[in-house]
Design a protein around this motif. Sequence first.
Motif, PDB file in Angstrom:
ATOM      1  N   LEU A 199      38.138  18.368  37.878  1.00 53.44           N
ATOM      2  CA  LEU A 199      38.912  18.836  39.027  1.00 53.44           C
ATOM      3  C   LEU A 199      38.456  20.211  39.481  1.00 53.44           C
ATOM      4  CD1 LEU A 199      41.281  18.236  40.927  1.00 53.44           C
ATOM      5  CD2 LEU A 199      42.797  19.235  39.226  1.00 53.44           C
ATOM      6  N   GLY A 254      41.581   9.974  34.816  1.00 52.73           N
ATOM      7  CA  GLY A 254      41.941  11.155  34.034  1.00 52.73           C
ATOM      8  C   GLY A 254      40.871  12.232  33.995  1.00 52.73           C
ATOM      9  N   GLN A 255      40.118  12.376  35.061  1.00 51.94           N
ATOM     10  CA  GLN A 255      39.035  13.368  35.097  1.00 51.94           C
ATOM     11  C   GLN A 255      39.563  14.747  35.487  1.00 51.94           C
ATOM     12  OE1 GLN A 255      35.935  11.915  37.664  1.00 51.94           O
ATOM     13  NE2 GLN A 255      35.258  10.391  36.190  1.00 51.94           N
ATOM     14  N   TYR A 256      40.522  15.209  34.736  1.00 48.89           N
ATOM     15  CA  TYR A 256      41.109  16.512  35.031  1.00 48.89           C
ATOM     16  C   TYR A 256      40.101  17.633  34.812  1.00 48.89           C
ATOM     17  CZ  TYR A 256      45.354  13.741  34.871  1.00 48.89           C
ATOM     18  OH  TYR A 256      46.301  12.779  35.103  1.00 48.89           O
ATOM     19  N   ASP A 257      39.163  17.433  33.882  1.00 50.86           N
ATOM     20  CA  ASP A 257      38.156  18.456  33.626  1.00 50.86           C
ATOM     21  C   ASP A 257      37.174  18.593  34.783  1.00 50.86           C
ATOM     22  OD1 ASP A 257      37.222  15.890  33.002  1.00 50.86           O
ATOM     23  OD2 ASP A 257      35.715  16.651  31.603  1.00 50.86           O
ATOM     24  N   ILE A 259      41.030  11.443  39.497  1.00 47.22           N
ATOM     25  CA  ILE A 259      41.945  12.350  38.792  1.00 47.22           C
ATOM     26  C   ILE A 259      43.007  11.572  38.031  1.00 47.22           C
ATOM     27  CG2 ILE A 259      43.681  14.160  39.073  1.00 47.22           C
ATOM     28  CD1 ILE A 259      42.065  14.970  41.650  1.00 47.22           C
ATOM     29  N   PHE A 260      43.749  10.724  38.731  1.00 49.17           N
ATOM     30  CA  PHE A 260      44.906  10.065  38.133  1.00 49.17           C
ATOM     31  C   PHE A 260      44.568   8.753  37.429  1.00 49.17           C
ATOM     32  CE2 PHE A 260      46.556  12.550  41.774  1.00 49.17           C
ATOM     33  CZ  PHE A 260      47.233  13.505  41.032  1.00 49.17           C
TER      34      PHE A 260
END
Length: 180
Positions: free
Chosen positions: A135, A130-133, A126-127
């Motif tokens: 999540l 940056g794999q927020y999509d 995630i951090f």
Amino acid sequence: MQQLLNVYDSAAMALSRQDWLLGTLARLVFAAVLAVYFLNSGVTKLGDGVIGVLNPSAGAYIQIFPKAFANVGYDSSALGLYHHAVVIAGIAAEFLLPVLILLGLFTRLAALGMIGFVVLQSATDIFGHGQYDALGRWFDHIPDAAILDQRALWLLLLVTLLIKGAGPLSLDKLLLMLRR
């Protein structure tokens, strides 16, 4: 109706006495679903040669410390001892913890280690990446988000092993019998 409830209660009591079942099934599911995933992931981090674990590949640093590795121009020698130690520990954990669970040896400790590993892996995804999509969201009718949905199920499986243990077909059980 009372007869149906009595049958249900009897079946529920019989199932609740099957302490061996959950640990055994959890290890089987771990072997079928997650063990090869973690072992293959560990292989991608190995450096060349017999002692590849002590000389990790660039992929290991990219996967574990994506931002720090990018900041030093993808030169692992520019990273500190802390980064090297964490990467080596991560590689060792990716090999050792799944094997311990498969063998049913120190299963509760290995499951606890895997829980920590999955939490750190998720935080890095995630951090760090940056794999927020990926999540996802809970309670959203879409059950396949790579991080929240899938890893919640992984953690449930590992918590089952932590609480219930490995089951009767394990080295833990054999060691217990030998100690008695």
